[in-house]
Design an enzyme around this catalytic site. Structure first.
Site, PDB file in Angstrom:
ATOM      1  N   HIS A 125       0.817  -1.230   0.000  1.00  0.00           N
ATOM      2  CA  HIS A 125       0.000   0.000   0.000  1.00  0.00           C
ATOM      3  C   HIS A 125       0.850   1.279   0.000  1.00  0.00           C
ATOM      4  O   HIS A 125       0.307   2.373  -0.182  1.00  0.00           O
ATOM      5  CB  HIS A 125      -0.930   0.047   1.221  1.00  0.00           C
ATOM      6  CG  HIS A 125      -1.987  -1.016   1.224  1.00  0.00           C
ATOM      7  ND1 HIS A 125      -2.837  -1.212   0.161  1.00  0.00           N
ATOM      8  CD2 HIS A 125      -2.321  -1.955   2.154  1.00  0.00           C
ATOM      9  CE1 HIS A 125      -3.660  -2.226   0.439  1.00  0.00           C
ATOM     10  NE2 HIS A 125      -3.361  -2.693   1.636  1.00  0.00           N
ATOM     11  N   ASP A 162      -2.660 -10.686  -2.348  1.00  0.00           N
ATOM     12  CA  ASP A 162      -3.224 -10.158  -1.101  1.00  0.00           C
ATOM     13  C   ASP A 162      -4.682  -9.762  -1.375  1.00  0.00           C
ATOM     14  O   ASP A 162      -5.024  -9.368  -2.486  1.00  0.00           O
ATOM     15  CB  ASP A 162      -2.413  -8.935  -0.665  1.00  0.00           C
ATOM     16  CG  ASP A 162      -2.803  -8.424   0.707  1.00  0.00           C
ATOM     17  OD1 ASP A 162      -2.102  -8.737   1.672  1.00  0.00           O
ATOM     18  OD2 ASP A 162      -3.831  -7.701   0.813  1.00  0.00           O
ATOM     19  N   HIS A 164      -6.260  -7.252  -0.496  1.00  0.00           N
ATOM     20  CA  HIS A 164      -6.403  -5.813  -0.769  1.00  0.00           C
ATOM     21  C   HIS A 164      -5.641  -5.453  -2.042  1.00  0.00           C
ATOM     22  O   HIS A 164      -4.612  -6.060  -2.354  1.00  0.00           O
ATOM     23  CB  HIS A 164      -5.841  -4.997   0.405  1.00  0.00           C
ATOM     24  CG  HIS A 164      -6.506  -5.301   1.706  1.00  0.00           C
ATOM     25  ND1 HIS A 164      -5.981  -6.205   2.619  1.00  0.00           N
ATOM     26  CD2 HIS A 164      -7.671  -4.852   2.236  1.00  0.00           C
ATOM     27  CE1 HIS A 164      -6.794  -6.279   3.669  1.00  0.00           C
ATOM     28  NE2 HIS A 164      -7.833  -5.474   3.459  1.00  0.00           N
TER      29      HIS A 164
END
Ligand SMILES: [Zn+2]
Length: 345
Positions: A125, A162, A164
């Site tokens: 992220h 993942d 996300h």
């Protein structure tokens, strides 16, 4: 017998995020299972060192790096609502990125066949300009740029399973045709990016491939996404190195998401990636840990990937298969994505 490297450093435990789901116990749980199962002694330890400023700047802006360091030095306990830090977090983050770079070097030098980087804080992220979503610096993105800028590779692929979307990795390479970024992720879910139409820009158009899957997608839906979108995209790109952002928060037991993968499903995804690496880039394959917040599912998910890298059969895990459910029909979505990327059928 495959030579599989393991990156781990006790400094990763000193990123102390008391009470946060992304906590040191995650690595302890994985290490305990690797010891108990006898796998750890069969892995080649790879010493992590610290990423330098120049290394971080392969992906991140200097002002972002200074802000992270100064916030931590000033005693901040969080960088944003989600991202907890402690006094040693900056050092741990440098070593997480450095560990992924050293593993990349070892794979490229042929010292090992493949590697798993058991690092934290995670990275996918973290954008060029912002630490966010439990991530300080983008370990996998830094390793990818390192392979290109310092080791002369022309094409590196990142597969991100993942749960996300790896918005940071996508942003780092959105206009860059030398790095193919492919992601399966739950949608809608944090951080909200990764719609299927996000496909890169300028010279990078077509080199970002997003597969946003609806909640309750499980082994079958991920297999379909890999077989009909990710693997064809990888074959067309012909990477010289395959990096994997390996998060295990798509497991049905994970508390932060609503997907239905099982550890057998992770084994299957890892096997498809290993076969793709063998077919496309002499097996040069590196997994780096991202998320995964059910400690048992995380430990057994990592183990499943290591068993794939080592050529072992799947070892049944205590969670077992996902509760019976056919899950959503994702074929119309996958067909639209294949159309956008001209991946045929
Ligand atoms: Zn995640």
């Amino acid at each position: 017998m495959a030579r599989v490297g393991l990156v781990y450093d006790p400094l990763y435990l000193e990123h102390d995020t008391d009470g946060h789901p992304e906590k040191a116990e995650r690595l302890r749980a994985v290490l305990a299972l690797l010891e108990e199962s006898g796998l750890r002694s069969k892995l080649t330890p790879i010493a992590a060192d610290d990423a330098t400023m120049a290394d971080l700047e392969l992906v991140h802006r200097p002002d972002m790096i200074h802000w992270v360091r100064e916030s931590i030095e000033a005693g901040e306990r969080e960088l944003d609502m989600d991202t907890a830090v402690s006094s040693r977090s900056y050092e741990a983050a440098l070593r997480a990125a450095g560990g992924c770079m050293r593993a990349t070097d070892a794979v490229l030098a042929g010292d090992i066949d493949s590697a798993f980087c058991l690092v934290r804080p995670p990275g996918h992220h973290a954008t060029p300009g912002h630490a966010m979503g439990f991530c300080l610096f983008n370990n996998v993105a830094i390793a990818a740029r390192h392979a290109i800028v310092r080791r002369g590779l022309e094409r590196v692929a990142i597969a991100d399973f993942d749960v996300h979307h790896g918005n940071g990795s996508q942003e780092a390479f959105y206009s860059d045709p030398t790095v193919l970024y492919c992601s399966t992720h739950e949608s809608p879910l944090y951080p909200g990016t990764g719609t299927w139409r996000e496909a890169g820009a300028g010279p990078g158009l077509g080199f970002t491939v997003n597969v946003p899957l609806p909640m309750e997608s499980g082994d079958q839906q991920h297999r379909q996404a890999f077989e009909t979108v990710l693997l064809p995209a990888l074959r067309r790109f012909r990477p010289q190195l395959l990096l994997v952002s390996a998060g295990f928060d798509g497991h049905f037991a994970d508390p932060l998401a609503w997907m239905s993968l099982s550890c057998a499903g992770y084994y299957e995804l890892a096997l498809m990636l290993r076969q793709a690496a063998e077919e496309l880039c002499d097996g040069r394959l590196l997994f780096a840990l991202e998320g995964g917040y059910d400690l048992k599912a995380l430990a057994w998910g990592v183990r499943a990937c290591l068993d794939v890298l080592m050529g072992n059969p799947f070892a049944p895990d205590p969670h077992g298969p996902a509760p019976a459910s056919a899950g959503p029909d994702v074929e119309p979505l996958l067909a639209a994505i294949r159309g956008l990327h001209k991946l045929g059928n």
